[in-house]
Design an enzyme around this catalytic site. Structure first.
Site, mmCIF file in Angstrom:
data_model
loop_
_atom_site.group_PDB
_atom_site.id
_atom_site.type_symbol
_atom_site.label_atom_id
_atom_site.label_comp_id
_atom_site.label_asym_id
_atom_site.label_seq_id
_atom_site.Cartn_x
_atom_site.Cartn_y
_atom_site.Cartn_z
ATOM 1 N N GLY A 46 0.831 -1.194 0.000
ATOM 2 C CA GLY A 46 0.000 0.000 0.000
ATOM 3 C C GLY A 46 0.866 1.244 0.000
ATOM 4 N N GLN A 51 2.963 9.917 1.206
ATOM 5 C CA GLN A 51 4.304 9.322 1.312
ATOM 6 C C GLN A 51 5.220 9.726 0.165
ATOM 7 O OE1 GLN A 51 2.365 5.273 2.057
ATOM 8 N NE2 GLN A 51 4.330 5.045 3.077
ATOM 9 N N CYS A 92 5.708 -0.299 7.030
ATOM 10 C CA CYS A 92 5.360 0.890 6.253
ATOM 11 C C CYS A 92 6.555 1.256 5.392
ATOM 12 C CB CYS A 92 5.032 2.034 7.217
ATOM 13 S SG CYS A 92 4.596 3.562 6.380
ATOM 14 N N LEU A 93 6.311 1.599 4.134
ATOM 15 C CA LEU A 93 7.423 1.973 3.243
ATOM 16 C C LEU A 93 8.122 3.237 3.733
ATOM 17 C CD1 LEU A 93 5.865 1.223 -0.274
ATOM 18 C CD2 LEU A 93 7.563 -0.127 0.971
ATOM 19 N N HIS A 134 -4.551 1.682 7.676
ATOM 20 C CA HIS A 134 -3.176 2.194 7.714
ATOM 21 C C HIS A 134 -2.986 3.313 6.677
ATOM 22 C CE1 HIS A 134 1.360 1.519 7.870
ATOM 23 N NE2 HIS A 134 1.213 2.189 6.745
ATOM 24 N N GLU A 135 -3.459 3.068 5.462
ATOM 25 C CA GLU A 135 -3.274 4.058 4.389
ATOM 26 C C GLU A 135 -4.130 5.297 4.628
ATOM 27 O OE1 GLU A 135 -0.809 3.668 2.541
ATOM 28 O OE2 GLU A 135 -0.517 1.558 2.997
ATOM 29 N N HIS A 138 -2.372 7.662 6.796
ATOM 30 C CA HIS A 138 -1.355 8.484 6.123
ATOM 31 C C HIS A 138 -1.949 9.784 5.618
ATOM 32 C CE1 HIS A 138 2.351 6.215 6.056
ATOM 33 N NE2 HIS A 138 1.773 5.127 5.575
HETATM 34 NI NI NI Z 1 2.547 3.169 5.506
#
Ligand code: NI
Length: 170
Positions: A46, A51, A92-93, A134-135, A138
């Site tokens: 995701g 991000q 998480c990226l 989660h997304e 963000h």
């Molecule tokens: Ni993330």
């Protein structure tokens, strides 16, 4: 195909609250395509526009085993289906190499616009439900480390700062 740079914790830009998309036009579709390329390249499941330092309410996701089912969510909104929350290990990226258990609703109803600006509704549970929450966070400037104790969060922050220093010195 364009790969975008991913912001990493504790970058303050990750704390920006994203703006709703007014029109799903070619520019938004280009962003979606670049985000998918970036997510697949980083082997993530995701990615939120926040991000990649674009503060618009756009999310891409793919929780399939062979990364063959891209999901695009523009202006996503979700409603929990029931009160049950379940902890699941999250990564998480923007916080590479760190994982922690975060409780999320087991099942949610998602409403969003797709890549063509068409509204859709989706009932999700398990990993997909977890990922949606989660997304969505963000887009609100919230990271999974915010659910951890200050001690754990600080430990991750220090390790990330060390990583960034090493990357800078390299
Ligand atoms: Ni993330």
């Amino acid at each position: 195909m364009a790969k975008l740079a991913i912001l990493e914790f504790p970058d303050e830009r990750l704390r920006t609250k994203a703006q709703a998309v007014q029109t799903v036009d070619d520019e938004v579709r280009q962003l979606v395509d670049d985000m998918l390329d970036t997510m697949y390249d980083a082997k993530g499941i995701g990615l939120a526009a926040t991000q990649v330092d674009v503060h618009r309410r756009v999310v891409v996701m793919d929780v399939s085993d062979d990364q063959s089912q891209p999901l695009v969510m523009i202006n996503p909104q979700y409603t929990p289906l029931g009160d049950t929350q379940e902890p699941l290990s999250e990564g998480c990226l923007s916080i590479p190499e760190h994982y922690a258990e975060v409780p999320r609703y087991l099942s949610v109803e998602l409403k969003a616009l797709d890549r063509n600006g068409e509204p859709f509704t989706l009932e999700a549970d398990g990993l997909l439900a977890h990922c949606i929450q989660h997304e969505y966070d963000h887009l609100e400037g919230v990271l999974f480390v915010d659910y951890l104790s200050p001690l754990k969060r600080d430990r991750i922050r220090k390790k990330m700062e060390k990583r960034h220093k090493l990357m800078q010195d390299a």
